[in-house]
Design an enzyme around this catalytic site. Sequence first.
Site, PDB file in Angstrom:
ATOM      1  N   PRO A  50      31.082  32.255   7.829  1.00  0.00           N
ATOM      2  CA  PRO A  50      31.314  31.006   7.080  1.00  0.00           C
ATOM      3  C   PRO A  50      32.786  30.664   6.905  1.00  0.00           C
ATOM      4  CG  PRO A  50      30.743  32.768   5.576  1.00  0.00           C
ATOM      5  CD  PRO A  50      30.580  33.335   6.962  1.00  0.00           C
ATOM      6  N   GLY A 109      33.568  31.651  16.114  1.00  0.00           N
ATOM      7  CA  GLY A 109      34.520  31.676  17.211  1.00  0.00           C
ATOM      8  C   GLY A 109      34.467  32.966  17.999  1.00  0.00           C
ATOM      9  N   ASP A 110      35.542  33.209  18.734  1.00  0.00           N
ATOM     10  CA  ASP A 110      35.603  34.391  19.586  1.00  0.00           C
ATOM     11  C   ASP A 110      35.595  35.687  18.784  1.00  0.00           C
ATOM     12  OD1 ASP A 110      35.772  32.989  22.112  1.00  0.00           O
ATOM     13  OD2 ASP A 110      37.793  32.410  21.515  1.00  0.00           O
ATOM     14  N   GLY A 111      36.149  35.655  17.573  1.00  0.00           N
ATOM     15  CA  GLY A 111      36.142  36.860  16.745  1.00  0.00           C
ATOM     16  C   GLY A 111      34.743  37.252  16.314  1.00  0.00           C
ATOM     17  N   GLY A 146      34.209  28.053  16.232  1.00  0.00           N
ATOM     18  CA  GLY A 146      35.415  28.699  15.730  1.00  0.00           C
ATOM     19  C   GLY A 146      36.692  27.950  16.049  1.00  0.00           C
ATOM     20  N   THR A 147      37.829  28.626  15.807  1.00  0.00           N
ATOM     21  CA  THR A 147      39.141  28.035  16.044  1.00  0.00           C
ATOM     22  C   THR A 147      39.401  27.872  17.531  1.00  0.00           C
ATOM     23  OG1 THR A 147      40.024  29.007  14.013  1.00  0.00           O
ATOM     24  CG2 THR A 147      41.619  28.293  15.664  1.00  0.00           C
ATOM     25  N   GLY A 148      39.258  28.967  18.293  1.00  0.00           N
ATOM     26  CA  GLY A 148      39.573  28.916  19.705  1.00  0.00           C
ATOM     27  C   GLY A 148      38.369  28.662  20.592  1.00  0.00           C
ATOM     28  N   ASP A 332      39.737  39.952  23.002  1.00  0.00           N
ATOM     29  CA  ASP A 332      39.084  38.782  22.405  1.00  0.00           C
ATOM     30  C   ASP A 332      39.856  38.271  21.187  1.00  0.00           C
ATOM     31  OD1 ASP A 332      37.185  39.216  24.347  1.00  0.00           O
ATOM     32  OD2 ASP A 332      35.709  40.094  22.986  1.00  0.00           O
ATOM     33  N   GLU A 334      41.455  40.061  19.036  1.00  0.00           N
ATOM     34  CA  GLU A 334      41.434  41.021  17.933  1.00  0.00           C
ATOM     35  C   GLU A 334      42.318  42.216  18.277  1.00  0.00           C
ATOM     36  OE1 GLU A 334      39.684  40.251  15.122  1.00  0.00           O
ATOM     37  OE2 GLU A 334      39.201  38.364  16.152  1.00  0.00           O
TER      38      GLU A 334
END
Length: 354
Positions: A50, A109-111, A146-148, A332, A334
Amino acid sequence: MAAPATPRPSLILSRASSHSHSQPSAGGLTSDRVTASNRRRGDFVFVVNPSGANGRTGKQWKQLLPHLRARLADQCNICECITSGPSHAIDVTREAIKDGVDAVIAVGGDGTLHEVVNGFFWKGSPVCALDRGPDHSTALGLIPLGTGSDFARTFGWTNDPRDAIDRIVRGVKSKLDIGVMEGPNSEPHFFVNVADIHLSAKAGYFASMYKRFGNLCYVFGALRAFWGHNNRDMRIKVNGGEWRTVHKVTALCIGNAKYFGGGMKITPTADPFSGNLEVVILQDFKWHDFLLKLHRLYGGMHLSVNGVSSIRVQSIEVAEVTASGDIFVQSDGEHFGFLPTKFSVLPGAVDFFR
């Protein structure tokens, strides 16, 4: 210590009490709607971050949920799991797979996708359902919010989450490759998109501190990474062969898919269904080289640029020529740690909605 059982469906979940990467308990997801008699309808767990995209993911998810239920509720049991912090998605995914669900869908997102993918494994091996038999497998899905959302770019997907729901409804799946990372003193870690080393990894580390600025976080991260940056000599071993030295490395990127850093097509020939990884090495780049060649990096047209090389591998080990322990490694987006690290691929490891 085992992660606690996770209730479902459509519940706001509290964070698991342990994220020690222990094998989850046999308890699993339970609901008065999910019983042996309706198990055949399938259980789809939607793992939602979220706080992704500065909280926009949570808001978009609430708006999307009625449409999701309208499209899928007559086909499967919809289970909503809201994460509450780092590693929660890993625990939720592991528990769901052990409980025999049919799909885990990353919403974010990717995370978030990165954590869900890592939840498919435990101590380097796939997590399996306890009571569904050896032929059962849990599929992976993605609703990019997500962001990316760089992984989604590889497939040319739109940003419309309803399109993602359509893909899940169609149910077309392919065997997706998964990347593996191993440090000298750690258990295997998994990635689905791009892993990278040195300048780009350091930029990603700093970018994570500026997520509140959206895609500008990658610009701020790059500016901080360039401060005090030095290109470094590294040693690589490809597919278990001989060690060789690569001089003045600026960044080394290992792509299972094509994009990272908010849309940069860094490993442009990578294919997550090929059984290979694409390795792109940037050598002796200066800050002005990035400014002059940025459009080529984002467009995936940089493989012909001087100082750029590309190889396809099943595995690659990367180490420093002179050990310092300060060369960043990420996957990714991270932070993973520092060199030395071995990267390899698990071909067709996970069924993926596409």
